[in-house]
Motif scaffolding. Structure first.
Motif, PDB file in Angstrom:
ATOM      1  N   MET A  72      48.833  29.385 -36.159  1.00  0.00           N
ATOM      2  CA  MET A  72      48.137  28.230 -35.459  1.00  0.00           C
ATOM      3  C   MET A  72      48.002  28.744 -34.050  1.00  0.00           C
ATOM      4  SD  MET A  72      49.707  24.825 -37.320  1.00  0.00           S
ATOM      5  CE  MET A  72      51.392  25.287 -37.069  1.00  0.00           C
ATOM      6  N   LYS A  73      48.416  30.038 -33.498  1.00  0.00           N
ATOM      7  CA  LYS A  73      48.307  30.312 -32.067  1.00  0.00           C
ATOM      8  C   LYS A  73      46.769  30.156 -31.693  1.00  0.00           C
ATOM      9  CE  LYS A  73      52.617  31.465 -31.368  1.00  0.00           C
ATOM     10  NZ  LYS A  73      53.287  30.949 -30.404  1.00  0.00           N
ATOM     11  N   ASN A  74      46.592  29.678 -30.676  1.00  0.00           N
ATOM     12  CA  ASN A  74      45.232  29.888 -29.860  1.00  0.00           C
ATOM     13  C   ASN A  74      44.173  28.650 -30.625  1.00  0.00           C
ATOM     14  OD1 ASN A  74      45.894  32.087 -28.117  1.00  0.00           O
ATOM     15  ND2 ASN A  74      45.441  33.375 -29.817  1.00  0.00           N
ATOM     16  N   ARG A  75      44.674  27.745 -31.391  1.00  0.00           N
ATOM     17  CA  ARG A  75      43.980  26.670 -31.796  1.00  0.00           C
ATOM     18  C   ARG A  75      43.910  25.670 -30.585  1.00  0.00           C
ATOM     19  NH1 ARG A  75      41.650  27.983 -36.993  1.00  0.00           N
ATOM     20  NH2 ARG A  75      43.266  29.223 -38.069  1.00  0.00           N
ATOM     21  N   ARG A  76      42.921  24.771 -31.069  1.00  0.00           N
ATOM     22  CA  ARG A  76      42.444  23.629 -30.072  1.00  0.00           C
ATOM     23  C   ARG A  76      42.677  22.297 -30.924  1.00  0.00           C
ATOM     24  NH1 ARG A  76      38.211  23.267 -25.965  1.00  0.00           N
ATOM     25  NH2 ARG A  76      37.710  25.530 -26.537  1.00  0.00           N
ATOM     26  N   ALA A  77      43.612  21.440 -30.075  1.00  0.00           N
ATOM     27  CA  ALA A  77      44.249  20.212 -30.602  1.00  0.00           C
ATOM     28  C   ALA A  77      43.441  18.997 -29.833  1.00  0.00           C
ATOM     29  CB  ALA A  77      45.415  20.018 -30.773  1.00  0.00           C
ATOM     30  N   LEU A  78      43.245  18.177 -30.256  1.00  0.00           N
ATOM     31  CA  LEU A  78      42.783  16.762 -29.728  1.00  0.00           C
ATOM     32  C   LEU A  78      43.837  15.684 -30.158  1.00  0.00           C
ATOM     33  CD1 LEU A  78      40.945  15.084 -27.896  1.00  0.00           C
ATOM     34  CD2 LEU A  78      39.536  14.644 -29.992  1.00  0.00           C
ATOM     35  N   VAL A  79      44.264  15.141 -29.035  1.00  0.00           N
ATOM     36  CA  VAL A  79      45.561  14.314 -29.570  1.00  0.00           C
ATOM     37  C   VAL A  79      45.251  12.952 -29.131  1.00  0.00           C
ATOM     38  CG1 VAL A  79      48.027  13.856 -29.293  1.00  0.00           C
ATOM     39  CG2 VAL A  79      47.246  16.348 -29.548  1.00  0.00           C
ATOM     40  N   THR A  80      45.330  11.881 -29.774  1.00  0.00           N
ATOM     41  CA  THR A  80      45.479  10.414 -29.263  1.00  0.00           C
ATOM     42  C   THR A  80      47.092   9.939 -29.246  1.00  0.00           C
ATOM     43  OG1 THR A  80      45.223   9.270 -31.346  1.00  0.00           O
ATOM     44  CG2 THR A  80      43.298  10.255 -30.548  1.00  0.00           C
ATOM     45  N   GLY A  81      46.994   9.079 -28.373  1.00  0.00           N
ATOM     46  CA  GLY A  81      48.460   8.501 -28.382  1.00  0.00           C
ATOM     47  C   GLY A  81      49.274   9.294 -27.533  1.00  0.00           C
ATOM     48  N   ALA A  82      48.782  10.272 -26.498  1.00  0.00           N
ATOM     49  CA  ALA A  82      49.621  11.315 -25.776  1.00  0.00           C
ATOM     50  C   ALA A  82      50.516  10.586 -24.781  1.00  0.00           C
ATOM     51  CB  ALA A  82      48.753  12.211 -25.154  1.00  0.00           C
ATOM     52  N   THR A  83      50.428   9.288 -24.633  1.00  0.00           N
ATOM     53  CA  THR A  83      51.319   9.084 -23.509  1.00  0.00           C
ATOM     54  C   THR A  83      52.288   8.293 -24.460  1.00  0.00           C
ATOM     55  OG1 THR A  83      50.249   6.786 -23.652  1.00  0.00           O
ATOM     56  CG2 THR A  83      49.394   8.428 -21.897  1.00  0.00           C
ATOM     57  N   GLY A  84      52.642   8.046 -25.632  1.00  0.00           N
ATOM     58  CA  GLY A  84      53.823   7.556 -26.247  1.00  0.00           C
ATOM     59  C   GLY A  84      54.764   8.501 -26.570  1.00  0.00           C
ATOM     60  N   PHE A  85      56.110   8.136 -27.300  1.00  0.00           N
ATOM     61  CA  PHE A  85      57.160   8.825 -27.151  1.00  0.00           C
ATOM     62  C   PHE A  85      56.965  10.258 -28.186  1.00  0.00           C
ATOM     63  CE2 PHE A  85      61.156   9.954 -29.793  1.00  0.00           C
ATOM     64  CZ  PHE A  85      61.595  10.632 -28.618  1.00  0.00           C
ATOM     65  N   ILE A  86      56.124   9.823 -29.255  1.00  0.00           N
ATOM     66  CA  ILE A  86      55.955  11.208 -30.093  1.00  0.00           C
ATOM     67  C   ILE A  86      54.940  11.699 -29.851  1.00  0.00           C
ATOM     68  CG2 ILE A  86      55.595  11.517 -32.678  1.00  0.00           C
ATOM     69  CD1 ILE A  86      56.869   9.005 -33.269  1.00  0.00           C
ATOM     70  N   GLY A  87      53.964  11.037 -29.372  1.00  0.00           N
ATOM     71  CA  GLY A  87      52.669  11.783 -28.766  1.00  0.00           C
ATOM     72  C   GLY A  87      52.993  12.747 -27.478  1.00  0.00           C
ATOM     73  N   SER A  88      53.743  12.439 -26.819  1.00  0.00           N
ATOM     74  CA  SER A  88      53.958  13.191 -25.466  1.00  0.00           C
ATOM     75  C   SER A  88      54.787  14.385 -25.985  1.00  0.00           C
ATOM     76  CB  SER A  88      54.753  12.472 -24.422  1.00  0.00           C
ATOM     77  OG  SER A  88      56.048  11.676 -24.764  1.00  0.00           O
ATOM     78  N   ASN A  89      55.820  14.179 -26.780  1.00  0.00           N
ATOM     79  CA  ASN A  89      56.553  15.310 -27.457  1.00  0.00           C
ATOM     80  C   ASN A  89      55.796  16.296 -28.450  1.00  0.00           C
ATOM     81  OD1 ASN A  89      59.621  15.289 -26.830  1.00  0.00           O
ATOM     82  ND2 ASN A  89      58.923  13.129 -27.260  1.00  0.00           N
ATOM     83  N   LEU A  90      54.617  15.688 -28.960  1.00  0.00           N
ATOM     84  CA  LEU A  90      53.912  16.548 -29.811  1.00  0.00           C
ATOM     85  C   LEU A  90      52.990  17.659 -28.969  1.00  0.00           C
ATOM     86  CD1 LEU A  90      52.454  17.643 -32.384  1.00  0.00           C
ATOM     87  CD2 LEU A  90      51.164  15.711 -32.026  1.00  0.00           C
ATOM     88  N   VAL A  91      52.472  17.034 -27.834  1.00  0.00           N
ATOM     89  CA  VAL A  91      51.592  17.495 -26.781  1.00  0.00           C
ATOM     90  C   VAL A  91      52.462  18.725 -26.182  1.00  0.00           C
ATOM     91  CG1 VAL A  91      50.561  17.465 -24.485  1.00  0.00           C
ATOM     92  CG2 VAL A  91      50.048  15.685 -26.395  1.00  0.00           C
ATOM     93  N   LYS A  92      53.524  18.453 -25.778  1.00  0.00           N
ATOM     94  CA  LYS A  92      54.529  19.530 -25.052  1.00  0.00           C
ATOM     95  C   LYS A  92      54.798  20.783 -26.067  1.00  0.00           C
ATOM     96  CE  LYS A  92      57.178  16.389 -22.442  1.00  0.00           C
ATOM     97  NZ  LYS A  92      58.447  15.714 -22.288  1.00  0.00           N
TER      98      LYS A  92
END
Length: 303
Positions: free
Chosen positions: A5-25
């Motif tokens: 999954m290296k160099n893949r492109r993700a679009l994340v909704t809910g990035a300001t939430g607890f789970i979302g922010s940890n997922l983005v990191k």
């Protein structure tokens, strides 16, 4: 986390939430290019130190605007975590529940189709399955989550969307700003202030944040492979525990005393006494973090 999954492109909704922010990191650490959808004026305070690796897209609320920003992001996988969560709603909450959980979500699916983006990792809830039913919502929040899954049936069948829904149970982890049970236990133990609780006989299925994130990565790997249609899995600890026993496990792990008055308040309406347990399990995933270990990791930092 897979090297594939290296160099893949993700679009994340809910990035300001607890789970979302940890997922983005975690996505950034794993080499993903990360785009996030935010509302006007939203801050990504939980992502400090990682903001340079994030591309923000501000959604103006319109369907056309959503089509444009999904096209700009052009993701391999859309991670949809944004939602309005309310355990109990009031009449004035209806617009926000429907707007966040149905309108926004449907705009996202429509924008994916318009841009030829096919892989959606959706977030559901175990509360769609009151009394262990195939479908019986605990509350209106759970009903809106199911309603979007019903809408997704159209997009899967008519437009070939490839969807995986992870139905989450209770979650916890360090720095959790939500008013969840573990955060409440730490606050009570450290303050010594008496806490009135229900009789505490309800079973709690609680999963540590690192295990939740691993589930998202395993699911994304499956979506990037041969997964088709709409697949749905429960992300469970596999070991539900009574609330009173959870508090005792907290005391045993920390050596602290919890001044809890059990039965000091009533169970809330439609209290989930026994969590859903007849779900399909995500292939290749199992929780790893014991509650006693997770508790130590969640100890609040001294200010």
């Amino acid at each position: 986390m897979s090297n594939e999954m290296k160099n893949r492109r993700a679009l994340v909704t809910g990035a300001t939430g607890f789970i979302g922010s940890n997922l983005v990191k975690s996505l950034i650490q794993d080499g993903w290019s990360v785009h996030v959808i935010v509302r006007p004026g939203s801050a990504l305070a939980d992502l400090e130190g990682k903001a340079s690796g994030i591309v923000r897209h501000v959604h103006d609320g319109s369907s056309r605007g959503m089509v444009d920003l999904v096209g700009q992001a052009n993701p391999d996988v859309v991670f949809h975590l944004a939602s309005c969560f309310l355990a109990q709603h009031r009449p004035e909450d209806i617009e926000n529940l429907i707007g966040s959980n149905l309108l926004f979500s449907t705009q996202l699916a429509e924008a994916m189709v318009a841009n030829g983006v096919t892989r959606l990792l959706n977030t559901g809830t175990s509360w769609q399955h009151h009394l262990n039913a195939d479908y019986l919502p605990v509350n209106l929040y759970a009903a809106t989550k199911q309603a979007f899954e019903d809408i997704l049936s159209y997009y899967v069948d008519a437009h070939g969307l490839r969807v995986m829904t992870l139905a989450l149970f209770d979650t916890y982890g360090p720095g959790d700003p939500r008013q969840k049970f573990v955060s409440l236990l730490w606050k009570t133990a450290l303050s010594g202030q008496e806490l009135a609780m229900s009789p505490g006989e309800q079973l709690i299925d609680i999963v540590y944040i690192d295990d939740v994130l691993d589930a998202f990565f395993v699911a994304a790997d499956l979506l990037l492979g041969q997964a088709e249609g709409h697949l749905r899995y429960g992300i469970s600890s596999g070991q539900p525990i009574r609330l009173v026993d959870l508090a005792k496990a907290f005391e045993d792990a920390t050596g602290l005393t919890l001044p809890i008055t059990w039965g000091g308040r009533s169970y809330r309406p439609r209290e989930v006494m026994k969590p859903w347990n007849v779900f399909p399990r995500l292939p290749g995933w199992a929780p790893q973090v014991k509650f006693s270990d997770g508790i130590h990791r969640t100890k609040p930092k001294v200010q």
